[in-house]
Design an enzyme around this catalytic site. Structure first.
Site, PDB file in Angstrom:
ATOM      1  N   LYS A  50       0.828  -1.217   0.000  1.00 60.27           N
ATOM      2  CA  LYS A  50       0.000   0.000   0.000  1.00 60.27           C
ATOM      3  C   LYS A  50       0.854   1.255   0.000  1.00 60.27           C
ATOM      4  O   LYS A  50       0.446   2.284  -0.542  1.00 60.27           O
ATOM      5  CB  LYS A  50      -0.963  -0.010   1.188  1.00 60.27           C
ATOM      6  CG  LYS A  50      -2.103  -0.987   1.014  1.00 60.27           C
ATOM      7  CD  LYS A  50      -3.255  -0.711   1.969  1.00 60.27           C
ATOM      8  CE  LYS A  50      -4.404  -1.677   1.734  1.00 60.27           C
ATOM      9  NZ  LYS A  50      -5.436  -1.558   2.765  1.00 60.27           N
ATOM     10  N   LYS A  53      -7.082 -13.795  -9.857  1.00 60.61           N
ATOM     11  CA  LYS A  53      -8.234 -13.879  -8.963  1.00 60.61           C
ATOM     12  C   LYS A  53      -9.206 -12.748  -9.320  1.00 60.61           C
ATOM     13  O   LYS A  53      -8.775 -11.647  -9.673  1.00 60.61           O
ATOM     14  CB  LYS A  53      -7.683 -13.732  -7.536  1.00 60.61           C
ATOM     15  CG  LYS A  53      -8.684 -13.515  -6.450  1.00 60.61           C
ATOM     16  CD  LYS A  53      -8.010 -13.535  -5.088  1.00 60.61           C
ATOM     17  CE  LYS A  53      -8.681 -12.499  -4.206  1.00 60.61           C
ATOM     18  NZ  LYS A  53      -8.049 -12.209  -2.964  1.00 60.61           N
ATOM     19  N   LYS A 105     -11.885  -6.809  -6.746  1.00 60.60           N
ATOM     20  CA  LYS A 105     -12.691  -5.602  -6.783  1.00 60.60           C
ATOM     21  C   LYS A 105     -11.930  -4.433  -7.382  1.00 60.60           C
ATOM     22  O   LYS A 105     -12.500  -3.440  -7.762  1.00 60.60           O
ATOM     23  CB  LYS A 105     -13.236  -5.270  -5.385  1.00 60.60           C
ATOM     24  CG  LYS A 105     -12.284  -5.519  -4.243  1.00 60.60           C
ATOM     25  CD  LYS A 105     -13.024  -5.489  -2.896  1.00 60.60           C
ATOM     26  CE  LYS A 105     -12.039  -5.746  -1.759  1.00 60.60           C
ATOM     27  NZ  LYS A 105     -12.648  -5.787  -0.451  1.00 60.60           N
TER      28      LYS A 105
END
Ligand code: LTN
Length: 330
Positions: free
Chosen positions: A113, A195, A198
């Protein structure tokens, strides 16, 4: 026998996909009879990256409504919004003094992040795992259902719990992570080697829980298959088709073998149509129930207020013990 406590949470940030539904929420529904479940909307975690205030507020309510629409029963579980229980921030502060800067700097998610949000590497981002430990430990949780990506966070929560218990007397239940083995892994529709996510680059590769029937049908129509023309489960050689079979099998409640049989002799066109319909049929009632709940704000706010009160009751008992042990003047 006394049921053990179970804790899990989802951040109200991105829109959830059918992968999140199968990997998290659907399991939560199944667990609510066997444990005392605490389920939270983790909005305090969400602000570790910059959010638009109105959107964060809306997504918080929207996620709570979604949980209920999916079958989480607010009478059986404690369903609440993290920021409505101040004990989370309070315990986090104490646990910070049992956590080393070095170990937080080494966390994989922090590093990822930080790279992604290089202009905002704030203390909250680094403290994220400690807040998560506070979430879990406040409720004396024995079990924490999580995705593989949260393994490191759970390990730290266990370490912190043990550290505190060893420094004083046993105070926290040391939690165990459970990884949902049975839950199907859903891949991206356009790139079945990835995968379903979102935050995928191309939103056409993911089915979101809020997608309407037309959108769902369109996305499945475009899903990647292969140049053969038969429906068979073979993840190695037919990853696209196998992914669609998996999706069909979970949404139509059939085994893979039954699913294969349903499409024997049929082409990919019919197959994709049927997969889309199975998904849309399952999501439609969830979506309308979520909309109904969001329209009944008084009810929803009542549920969350009640959830926060019940959560705070348990959380404050733990916090009180902690404050006493560390020598806070009470
Ligand atoms: N970090 C988790 C969400 C989360 C959580 C928790 C999960 C916040 N607090 C406590 C389990 C237990 C995520 O992003 N999936």
């Amino acid at each position: 026998m006394e049921k053990s406590n179970l804790y899990s949470a989802v951040q109200p940030t991105n829109n959830l996909t059918i992968g999140n539904y199968l990997g998290a929420i659907k399991n939560w529904v199944n667990l609510q009879n066997d444990y005392n479940c605490y389920y939270a909307v983790a909005n305090m975690h969400a602000i570790t990256v910059r959010q638009t205030p109105a959107e964060l507020r809306q997504r918080t309510l929207s996620l709570a409504a979604l949980f209920i629409a999916c079958g989480i029963d607010p009478e059986k579980c404690v369903l609440y919004v993290q920021s409505q229980v101040p004990a989370h921030a309070q315990l986090c502060w104490v646990l910070n003094t049992f956590t080393y800067v070095g170990e937080m700097e080494r966390m994989t998610q922090f590093k990822d992040k930080s790279a992604k949000h290089a202009d905002n590497i704030n203390m909250g981002l680094m403290d994220y795992p400690v807040l998560m430990a506070a979430d879990i430990l406040l409720y004396q949780s024995a079990v924490v259902p999580i995705g593989k990506d949260q393994t490191q966070h759970l390990e730290i929560a266990r370490d912190i719990a043990q550290r505190f218990n060893n420094a004083y007397t046993p105070t926290f239940t040391v939690p165990k992570g459970v990884y949902m083995k049975s839950s199907a892994k859903i891949a991206d529709l356009l790139d079945p080697s990835k995968k379903m996510s979102k935050s995928a680059e191309n939103p056409n590769g993911a089915i979101f829980l809020h997608d309407d029937r037309d959108t769902i049908m369109r996305k499945f129509k475009r899903a990647v298959t292969d140049s053969e023309a038969f429906v068979k489960y073979d993840p190695e050689n037919k990853p696209g088709v196998s992914n669609l079979l998996t999706i069909y099998s979970v949404f139509a409640d059939k085994s893979i073998e039954e699913a294969e049989r349903d499409f024997a002799g049929k082409g990919y066109g019919d197959f994709k149509l049927a997969v889309g319909e199975a998904v849309a049929d399952k999501l439609a009632p969830i979506q309308s129930e979520q909309a109904r709940l969001l329209a009944d704000k008084a009810y929803l706010e009542g549920v969350l207020k009640n959830g926060a009160e019940r959560a705070a009751y348990t959380a404050n008992k733990t916090l009180q013990k902690v404050h006493k042990k560390i020598g806070f003047y009470l």
